[in-house]
Design an enzyme around this catalytic site. Structure first.
Site: not given
Ligand code: 13P
Length: 247
Positions: A9, A11, A91, A93, A163, A169, A209
Site C-alpha cells: 500500500n 498510500k 483502511h 486511515e 492492521e 507507520g 510496521s
C-alpha cells in the site's frame, strides 16, 4: 489452504516517475512464485503502471456507487478500465480521517460483490481499545457490521487484513503472538459463521510496521497468510525480501 499474499500500500506517496521506477525494480527481482503480489499505488498512475508491469494493481479506495453525480469519486468500472482489479476497503486511515463508517464500508463491500471486483477488507483496533483489552470485541464488530452479511459463496477466497492502528507507520509492530492471536480469532469467527472449508479459504493478512526484519516470524504463524505493507513497500529490496519471507 488460503492463498499467500503480499500487498504493497503506497498510500499518498511517489511521483509518477518514482512509481514507474519502483515497479520496474520489483519486476527485476526474483519473487516467490507461490505468492500473489498486489500493488496499491495512487489511482492516478494505474494506467501508466499497467502498461509497464504484469503485477496485479489495485486502488486504495473506491466509490460505493456505480456511476453518476458523485464529484471526486471513482467507480469500479472506471478503475477496471485503467487496469485495476482489486481495491482496499476500510483502511484505518479512511476510517479515521475520512470518517468511513461500518455502514459505508458495507456498501462498498456490496458494490464490489455486485460488480465481481476483488477486495481486501481491512480491520484493526486503535491503541485505546487495545489498552482497554477490548480488541477482540472491536474487530469482531467491524467484521460483523460490514462483511459478515455476505453469503457463503461470496466470502470464499476473500481477503481480510488485520492492521492494528497502533502499529501502522509507528515502527511498533505487533508481536507474532499478538498477530496470531487476532488472526486465530478471525478464522474462528469465519468458521462459526461459514464453516471450516470457507474459513480456511480466506487469506488473513497482517499489516502494521511489517519489515524485512520481522516478516519471517510473522508469516510463520499458523493463521497469517501474508502481509499488507506500507512504508517497506516503497523500497524494492525491502518489499521483495518480505515477499520471499515465507518458509
Ligand atoms: P506500515 O507498514 O507503514 O506500518 O503501514 C501499514 C499499512 O497501513 C498498510 O496498509
Amino acid at each position: 489452504m488460503a492463498q499467500k499474499i503480499v500487498a504493497g500500500n503506497w498510500k499518498m506517496n511517489l511521483s509518477l516517475k518514482e512509481a514507474i521506477d519502483l515497479v520496474e525494480s520489483i519486476d527485476q527481482e526474483d519473487l516467490d512464485k507461490d505468492v500473489r503480489v498486489i500493488l496499491f499505488p495512487s489511482t492516478l498512475y494505474l494506467q501508466a503502471l499497467s502498461e509497464k508491469t504484469k503485477l496485479e494493481l489495485g486502488v486504495q479506495n473506491f466509490s460505493e456507487m456505480d456511476k453518476g453525480a458523485y464529484t471526486g469519486e471513482i467507480a469500479i468500472s472506471q478503475i477496471r478500465s485503467v487496469g485495476g482489479s482489486i481495491g482496499l476497503i476500510g483502511h484505518s486511515e479512511r476510517r479515521m480521517y475520512y470518517k468511513e463508517s461500518n455502514d459505508v464500508l458495507k456498501a462498498k463491500v456490496n458494490q464490489a460483490v455486485e460488480e465481481d471486483f476483488d477486495f481486501i477488507f481491512c480491520c484493526g483496533e486503535p491503541l485505546e481499545v487495545r489498552e482497554g483489552g477490548r480488541e477482540m470485541e472491536y474487530v469482531s464488530r467491524q467484521l460483523k457490521e460490514s462483511l459478515f452479511h455476505l453469503p457463503k459463496d461470496k466470502i470464499k477466497n476473500k481477503i481480510i487484513a488485520y492492521e492494528p492502528v497502533w502499529a501502522i507507520g509507528t515502527g511498533k509492530t505487533a508481536t507474532a503472538e499478538q498477530a496470531e492471536e487476532m488472526h486465530k480469532n478471525i478464522r474462528f469467527w469465519l468458521k462459526e459463521k461459514y464453516g471450516e472449508e470457507i474459513a480456511d479459504s480466506v487469506s488473513i493478512l497482517y499489516g502494521g510496521s511489517c519489515k524485512p526484519q520481522n516478516a519471517k516470524e510473522i508469516f510463520a504463524c499458523e493463521n497469517v497468510d501474508g502481509g499488507l505493507i506500507g512504508g517497506a513497500s516503497l523500497n524494492a529490496k525491502d518489499f521483495t525480501t518480505i515477499i520471499n519471507s515465507f518458509e
